[in-house]
Design a protein around this motif. Structure first.
Motif, mmCIF file in Angstrom:
data_model
loop_
_atom_site.group_PDB
_atom_site.id
_atom_site.type_symbol
_atom_site.label_atom_id
_atom_site.label_comp_id
_atom_site.label_asym_id
_atom_site.label_seq_id
_atom_site.Cartn_x
_atom_site.Cartn_y
_atom_site.Cartn_z
ATOM 1 N N GLU A 36 -5.169 -10.227 -35.661
ATOM 2 C CA GLU A 36 -5.576 -9.220 -36.688
ATOM 3 C C GLU A 36 -5.872 -7.700 -36.330
ATOM 4 O O GLU A 36 -5.419 -6.917 -36.808
ATOM 5 C CB GLU A 36 -6.802 -9.779 -37.344
ATOM 6 C CG GLU A 36 -7.441 -9.067 -38.591
ATOM 7 C CD GLU A 36 -8.646 -9.738 -39.079
ATOM 8 O OE1 GLU A 36 -9.744 -9.013 -39.159
ATOM 9 O OE2 GLU A 36 -8.452 -11.078 -39.291
ATOM 10 N N GLY A 37 -6.491 -7.878 -35.059
ATOM 11 C CA GLY A 37 -6.714 -6.564 -34.300
ATOM 12 C C GLY A 37 -5.252 -5.935 -33.890
ATOM 13 O O GLY A 37 -5.347 -4.668 -34.135
ATOM 14 N N LEU A 38 -4.523 -6.371 -33.365
ATOM 15 C CA LEU A 38 -3.113 -5.825 -33.051
ATOM 16 C C LEU A 38 -2.505 -5.294 -34.325
ATOM 17 O O LEU A 38 -2.112 -4.339 -34.124
ATOM 18 C CB LEU A 38 -2.090 -7.037 -32.407
ATOM 19 C CG LEU A 38 -0.656 -6.670 -32.108
ATOM 20 C CD1 LEU A 38 -0.824 -5.494 -31.122
ATOM 21 C CD2 LEU A 38 -0.058 -7.799 -31.771
ATOM 22 N N LEU A 39 -2.231 -6.055 -35.142
ATOM 23 C CA LEU A 39 -1.862 -5.412 -36.564
ATOM 24 C C LEU A 39 -2.546 -4.288 -37.137
ATOM 25 O O LEU A 39 -2.001 -3.336 -37.400
ATOM 26 C CB LEU A 39 -1.493 -6.600 -37.479
ATOM 27 C CG LEU A 39 -0.473 -7.719 -37.170
ATOM 28 C CD1 LEU A 39 -0.490 -8.956 -38.046
ATOM 29 C CD2 LEU A 39 0.919 -6.888 -37.048
ATOM 30 N N GLY A 40 -3.872 -4.551 -37.075
ATOM 31 C CA GLY A 40 -4.674 -3.530 -37.520
ATOM 32 C C GLY A 40 -4.522 -2.083 -36.786
ATOM 33 O O GLY A 40 -4.504 -1.131 -37.238
ATOM 34 N N ALA A 41 -4.179 -2.446 -35.545
ATOM 35 C CA ALA A 41 -4.320 -1.071 -34.552
ATOM 36 C C ALA A 41 -2.928 -0.302 -34.684
ATOM 37 O O ALA A 41 -2.913 0.895 -34.890
ATOM 38 C CB ALA A 41 -4.437 -1.499 -32.969
ATOM 39 N N GLY A 89 5.783 -15.031 -24.491
ATOM 40 C CA GLY A 89 5.477 -14.035 -23.570
ATOM 41 C C GLY A 89 6.538 -13.006 -23.519
ATOM 42 O O GLY A 89 6.377 -11.774 -23.387
ATOM 43 N N ALA A 90 7.926 -13.249 -23.932
ATOM 44 C CA ALA A 90 8.937 -12.572 -23.728
ATOM 45 C C ALA A 90 8.753 -11.634 -25.084
ATOM 46 O O ALA A 90 9.069 -10.440 -24.997
ATOM 47 C CB ALA A 90 10.208 -13.234 -23.960
ATOM 48 N N LEU A 91 8.315 -12.177 -26.008
ATOM 49 C CA LEU A 91 8.180 -11.403 -27.248
ATOM 50 C C LEU A 91 6.917 -10.377 -27.254
ATOM 51 O O LEU A 91 7.217 -9.501 -27.629
ATOM 52 C CB LEU A 91 7.882 -12.353 -28.659
ATOM 53 C CG LEU A 91 7.395 -11.410 -29.931
ATOM 54 C CD1 LEU A 91 8.521 -10.756 -30.400
ATOM 55 C CD2 LEU A 91 6.755 -12.471 -30.828
ATOM 56 N N TYR A 92 5.951 -10.587 -26.686
ATOM 57 C CA TYR A 92 4.621 -9.828 -26.255
ATOM 58 C C TYR A 92 5.306 -8.733 -25.229
ATOM 59 O O TYR A 92 5.064 -7.371 -25.584
ATOM 60 C CB TYR A 92 3.600 -10.366 -25.706
ATOM 61 C CG TYR A 92 2.860 -11.477 -26.788
ATOM 62 C CD1 TYR A 92 3.389 -11.543 -27.878
ATOM 63 C CD2 TYR A 92 2.318 -12.631 -26.120
ATOM 64 C CE1 TYR A 92 2.510 -12.474 -28.866
ATOM 65 C CE2 TYR A 92 1.637 -13.444 -26.901
ATOM 66 C CZ TYR A 92 1.491 -13.258 -28.382
ATOM 67 O OH TYR A 92 1.322 -14.463 -29.242
ATOM 68 N N ARG A 116 6.727 -6.071 -37.940
ATOM 69 C CA ARG A 116 7.669 -7.072 -38.521
ATOM 70 C C ARG A 116 8.001 -8.295 -37.456
ATOM 71 O O ARG A 116 8.022 -9.447 -38.128
ATOM 72 C CB ARG A 116 9.036 -6.568 -38.838
ATOM 73 C CG ARG A 116 9.025 -5.915 -40.147
ATOM 74 C CD ARG A 116 10.481 -5.583 -40.360
ATOM 75 N NE ARG A 116 11.207 -5.080 -39.577
ATOM 76 C CZ ARG A 116 11.349 -3.734 -39.323
ATOM 77 N NH1 ARG A 116 10.878 -2.800 -40.038
ATOM 78 N NH2 ARG A 116 12.611 -3.362 -38.457
ATOM 79 N N LEU A 117 7.703 -8.270 -36.203
ATOM 80 C CA LEU A 117 7.710 -9.343 -35.273
ATOM 81 C C LEU A 117 6.563 -10.179 -35.118
ATOM 82 O O LEU A 117 6.832 -11.161 -34.812
ATOM 83 C CB LEU A 117 8.219 -8.768 -33.817
ATOM 84 C CG LEU A 117 9.775 -8.079 -33.974
ATOM 85 C CD1 LEU A 117 9.803 -7.410 -32.552
ATOM 86 C CD2 LEU A 117 10.680 -9.221 -33.869
ATOM 87 N N ILE A 118 5.437 -9.461 -35.125
ATOM 88 C CA ILE A 118 4.160 -10.192 -35.143
ATOM 89 C C ILE A 118 3.672 -10.824 -36.169
ATOM 90 O O ILE A 118 2.972 -11.873 -36.099
ATOM 91 C CB ILE A 118 3.449 -9.041 -34.362
ATOM 92 C CG1 ILE A 118 3.639 -8.498 -32.987
ATOM 93 C CG2 ILE A 118 1.718 -9.710 -34.167
ATOM 94 C CD1 ILE A 118 3.711 -9.691 -31.897
ATOM 95 N N GLU A 119 3.899 -10.261 -37.317
ATOM 96 C CA GLU A 119 3.211 -10.734 -38.668
ATOM 97 C C GLU A 119 3.516 -12.160 -38.886
ATOM 98 O O GLU A 119 2.903 -13.118 -39.043
ATOM 99 C CB GLU A 119 3.862 -10.046 -39.769
ATOM 100 C CG GLU A 119 2.894 -8.719 -39.973
ATOM 101 C CD GLU A 119 3.442 -7.624 -40.807
ATOM 102 O OE1 GLU A 119 4.726 -7.879 -41.409
ATOM 103 O OE2 GLU A 119 2.548 -6.898 -41.397
ATOM 104 N N PRO A 120 4.924 -12.699 -38.617
ATOM 105 C CA PRO A 120 5.378 -13.992 -38.859
ATOM 106 C C PRO A 120 4.777 -14.966 -37.831
ATOM 107 O O PRO A 120 4.220 -16.113 -38.376
ATOM 108 C CB PRO A 120 6.912 -14.117 -38.825
ATOM 109 C CG PRO A 120 7.261 -12.878 -38.716
ATOM 110 C CD PRO A 120 6.104 -11.942 -38.491
ATOM 111 N N VAL A 121 4.423 -14.443 -36.652
ATOM 112 C CA VAL A 121 3.707 -15.299 -35.472
ATOM 113 C C VAL A 121 2.332 -15.646 -35.922
ATOM 114 O O VAL A 121 1.735 -16.581 -35.896
ATOM 115 C CB VAL A 121 4.001 -14.528 -34.236
ATOM 116 C CG1 VAL A 121 3.311 -15.485 -32.989
ATOM 117 C CG2 VAL A 121 5.545 -14.442 -33.846
#
Length: 151
Positions: A36-41, A89-92, A116-121
């Motif tokens: 949530e913090g990541l997407l918000g930032a 880890g590779a995605l991050y 778009r990459l993080i939201e589904p995760v």
């Protein structure tokens, strides 16, 4: 004697509140808060970029990068997590590089790509908890129901 609002005191209380809540939430909820913090930032950085607020954009991207590096990446169980931990880890790492590039180029499309990459995760992570809660509730419900003999 009494003074008006003191930002330092308010900040101290906020910090204590965050630290206290960190000890009372479970690990699943903590990772959810990191997502949530990541997407918000990133959303804040995109808004700042649209307004031309370079300082806010840089600060928000820096916050997103810290969440990825110090929160989500370090939370991965690389020993027992197998391919899933390796892929996350590779995605991050990929997202980190894209955010750094987005910051340097002032590129909204790159920030949007990371979202778009993080939201589904993040959604999948939240579904794990919901599915687990439903399974526990179903199991508990089945155990509490009386077994009826067939006539």
């Amino acid at each position: 004697m009494f003074t008006a609002y003191n930002p330092r005191a308010a900040s101290a209380y906020q910090r204590i509140n965050v630290e206290t809540s960190m000890h009372t939430i479970d690990q699943h909820q903590l990772v959810s808060l990191l997502f949530e913090g990541l997407l918000g930032a990133i959303a804040t950085a995109r808004g700042a970029l649209a307004r031309g607020d370079v300082v806010a954009k840089c600060n928000s991207i820096a916050k997103a990068i810290r969440i990825l590096e110090e929160g989500l990446s370090t939370a991965l169980d690389r020993e027992d997590g197998g391919a899933l931990a390796e892929n996350l880890g590779a995605l991050y790492d990929y997202c980190l590089h894209r955010l750094i590039l987005a910051n340097a180029r002032n590129d909204d499309a790159l920030m949007q790509e990371v979202m778009r990459l993080i939201e589904p995760v993040a959604q999948g992570w939240n579904e794990i908890k919901k599915t687990g809660s439903l399974a526990v509730a179903a199991t508990e419900g089945a155990e509490s129901r009386p077994v009826m003999a067939e006539a």
